[in-house]
Design a protein around this motif. Sequence first.
Motif, PDB file in Angstrom:
ATOM      1  N   CYS A   1     -11.126  82.543  77.130  1.00  0.00           N
ATOM      2  CA  CYS A   1     -10.752  81.352  76.369  1.00  0.00           C
ATOM      3  C   CYS A   1      -9.321  80.976  76.728  1.00  0.00           C
ATOM      4  O   CYS A   1      -8.412  81.803  76.628  1.00  0.00           O
TER       5      CYS A   1
ATOM      6  N   CYS B   1      -7.084  81.079  73.161  1.00  0.00           N
ATOM      7  CA  CYS B   1      -6.671  82.327  72.500  1.00  0.00           C
ATOM      8  C   CYS B   1      -6.664  83.536  73.431  1.00  0.00           C
ATOM      9  O   CYS B   1      -6.178  84.604  73.070  1.00  0.00           O
TER      10      CYS B   1
ATOM     11  N   ILE C   1      -9.122  85.424  74.535  1.00  0.00           N
ATOM     12  CA  ILE C   1     -10.185  86.418  74.400  1.00  0.00           C
ATOM     13  C   ILE C   1     -11.110  86.348  75.618  1.00  0.00           C
ATOM     14  O   ILE C   1     -11.373  85.264  76.153  1.00  0.00           O
TER      15      ILE C   1
ATOM     16  N   CYS D   1     -15.862  79.622  72.791  1.00  0.00           N
ATOM     17  CA  CYS D   1     -15.152  80.726  72.151  1.00  0.00           C
ATOM     18  C   CYS D   1     -15.581  80.859  70.687  1.00  0.00           C
ATOM     19  O   CYS D   1     -15.557  79.885  69.935  1.00  0.00           O
TER      20      CYS D   1
ATOM     21  N   GLN E   1     -13.971  82.434  68.430  1.00  0.00           N
ATOM     22  CA  GLN E   1     -12.812  82.431  67.524  1.00  0.00           C
ATOM     23  C   GLN E   1     -12.264  81.019  67.328  1.00  0.00           C
ATOM     24  O   GLN E   1     -11.958  80.610  66.224  1.00  0.00           O
ATOM     25  N   CYS E   2     -12.116  80.290  68.444  1.00  0.00           N
ATOM     26  CA  CYS E   2     -11.520  78.942  68.387  1.00  0.00           C
ATOM     27  C   CYS E   2     -12.569  77.851  68.209  1.00  0.00           C
ATOM     28  O   CYS E   2     -12.222  76.716  67.885  1.00  0.00           O
TER      29      CYS E   2
END
Length: 143
Positions: free
Chosen positions: A42, A45, A47, A56, A58-59
């Motif tokens: 990503c 972030c 990852i 991603c 997370q994002c």
Amino acid sequence: MAEKKKTDDRFKKFGTVNFTSLTKVNDFVDYLEQGKVMGTRCKDCGIMFFPPRADCCQCLTGNMEWFEVSGAGTLVTYSKLKYAPVGFEEDLPYCIAVLDYGSYKIFGRIAKDIPDEEITIGMAMKTVTNTLPNGQLNYVFTR
Ligand SMILES: [Zn+2]
């Protein structure tokens, strides 16, 4: 009449048994053909994902880039299979395993040419591309 859109089903070439012919990460197969095992990172972030993901978790963005799995990982765990899921019976016996590369882990198989007695937890292993007897592509762990 409009030309029929060509289906991008490159992913059909991957694996012993393939349940998914269409993905957003079809380039993975092109890279395998070039001898490269690739994951995604990503850009927001940082990852890292393997298997590669197009988005991603997370994002929740699709702002991703490819990275090559290179160097050695550490064998975290493995298991020798004497029974296999449908479609994998011809491959028996084989070892499934997890390599830890620090920022990401890879699930896969240990190359068949490595004798059982030489497989030890903590050993360094590389991830390399592999062509199956039926011409399909995958990757295996080797020394
Ligand atoms: Zn992210």
